[in-house]
Design a protein around this motif. Sequence first.
Motif, PDB file in Angstrom:
ATOM      1  N   LYS A 131       0.868  -1.178   0.000  1.00  0.00           N
ATOM      2  CA  LYS A 131       0.000   0.000   0.000  1.00  0.00           C
ATOM      3  C   LYS A 131       0.903   1.225   0.000  1.00  0.00           C
ATOM      4  CE  LYS A 131      -3.501   2.347   2.820  1.00  0.00           C
ATOM      5  NZ  LYS A 131      -4.248   2.327   4.119  1.00  0.00           N
ATOM      6  N   GLN A 132       0.618   2.153  -0.903  1.00  0.00           N
ATOM      7  CA  GLN A 132       1.423   3.367  -0.942  1.00  0.00           C
ATOM      8  C   GLN A 132       0.518   4.575  -0.815  1.00  0.00           C
ATOM      9  OE1 GLN A 132       3.531   4.161  -4.603  1.00  0.00           O
ATOM     10  NE2 GLN A 132       5.125   5.309  -3.535  1.00  0.00           N
ATOM     11  N   GLU A 133       0.751   5.319   0.243  1.00  0.00           N
ATOM     12  CA  GLU A 133       0.015   6.571   0.417  1.00  0.00           C
ATOM     13  C   GLU A 133       0.912   7.683  -0.107  1.00  0.00           C
ATOM     14  OE1 GLU A 133      -2.789   6.214   4.058  1.00  0.00           O
ATOM     15  OE2 GLU A 133      -1.142   4.802   4.441  1.00  0.00           O
ATOM     16  N   LYS A 134       1.404   8.530   0.751  1.00  0.00           N
ATOM     17  CA  LYS A 134       2.166   9.642   0.178  1.00  0.00           C
ATOM     18  C   LYS A 134       3.653   9.349   0.060  1.00  0.00           C
ATOM     19  CE  LYS A 134      -1.117  13.196   1.369  1.00  0.00           C
ATOM     20  NZ  LYS A 134      -1.417  14.383   2.164  1.00  0.00           N
ATOM     21  N   LYS A 135       4.104   8.380   0.780  1.00  0.00           N
ATOM     22  CA  LYS A 135       5.552   8.138   0.801  1.00  0.00           C
ATOM     23  C   LYS A 135       5.894   6.749   0.302  1.00  0.00           C
ATOM     24  CE  LYS A 135       6.467  11.351   4.568  1.00  0.00           C
ATOM     25  NZ  LYS A 135       7.086  11.509   5.908  1.00  0.00           N
ATOM     26  N   ALA A 136       6.689   6.030   1.097  1.00  0.00           N
ATOM     27  CA  ALA A 136       7.191   4.731   0.660  1.00  0.00           C
ATOM     28  C   ALA A 136       6.084   3.681   0.700  1.00  0.00           C
ATOM     29  CB  ALA A 136       8.333   4.295   1.569  1.00  0.00           C
ATOM     30  N   PRO A 137       6.137   2.717  -0.206  1.00  0.00           N
ATOM     31  CA  PRO A 137       5.197   1.589  -0.125  1.00  0.00           C
ATOM     32  C   PRO A 137       5.371   0.847   1.197  1.00  0.00           C
ATOM     33  CG  PRO A 137       6.347   1.599  -2.235  1.00  0.00           C
ATOM     34  CD  PRO A 137       7.021   2.602  -1.371  1.00  0.00           C
ATOM     35  N   THR A 138       4.263   0.458   1.786  1.00  0.00           N
ATOM     36  CA  THR A 138       4.325  -0.350   2.999  1.00  0.00           C
ATOM     37  C   THR A 138       3.772  -1.735   2.717  1.00  0.00           C
ATOM     38  OG1 THR A 138       2.201   0.563   3.706  1.00  0.00           O
ATOM     39  CG2 THR A 138       4.179   1.590   4.585  1.00  0.00           C
TER      40      THR A 138
END
Lengths: 116, 110
Positions: free
Chosen positions: B37-44
């Motif tokens: 899942k990627q929001e504003k930064k790095a994929p988690t």
Amino acid sequence: DVKVTQSSRYLVKRTGEKVFLECVQDMDHENMFWYRQDPGLGLRLIYFSYDVKMKEKGDIPEGYSVSREKKERFSLILESASTNQTSMYLCASRGGFDRGAYYGYTFGSGTRLTVV
Amino acid sequence: EDKVVQSPLSLVVHEGDTVTLNCSYEVTNFRSLLWYKQEKKAPTFLFMLTSSGIEKKSGRLSSILDKKELFSILNITATQTGDSAIYLCAVTGTASKLTFGTGTRLQVTL
């Protein structure tokens, strides 16, 4: 937790400049990777490294080079920046082959590079 | 060359809806499929799948892999606005490098 740190969050450079993007990880991982992310194209692999002083080309290495002098640090170099290299650059690291069942990667926060 | 195709490219749903995201792949000597899942930064990291037919669950998210048909789905039930993100599918093969799809951009509205 593994931490992957990219030195700059935002960067603006001029066409023709030499650009260094730095990435440092703190978990003694062998494998490190550089990706660029562009809308509609997803993440594309530029270069990766399995160990110190080792490097392998990814899918889109043209215009880039890398350096891995120390295990924890993997640098991406744009020898002569061009406007088509404007992108989000993501660094990732991972433990060695077959180290447990988890093959996941840890990503840095990314560097948004704009070349003008 | 390894290849990952995700669909749809983008999706807008109302809060409370259930969504299914698709990922199909071609890879030499498949090792694993991963969802991020990627929001504003790095994929988690969300899930790693290596075996067919075994569902992985985490709260309202679940995923399953079909190694015969070479695809995976990611389900999100009772969506919330916090689920709005880009969902990335990636595979690893012989070279152990991750090959990503283009991602599915999910927007959950009130």
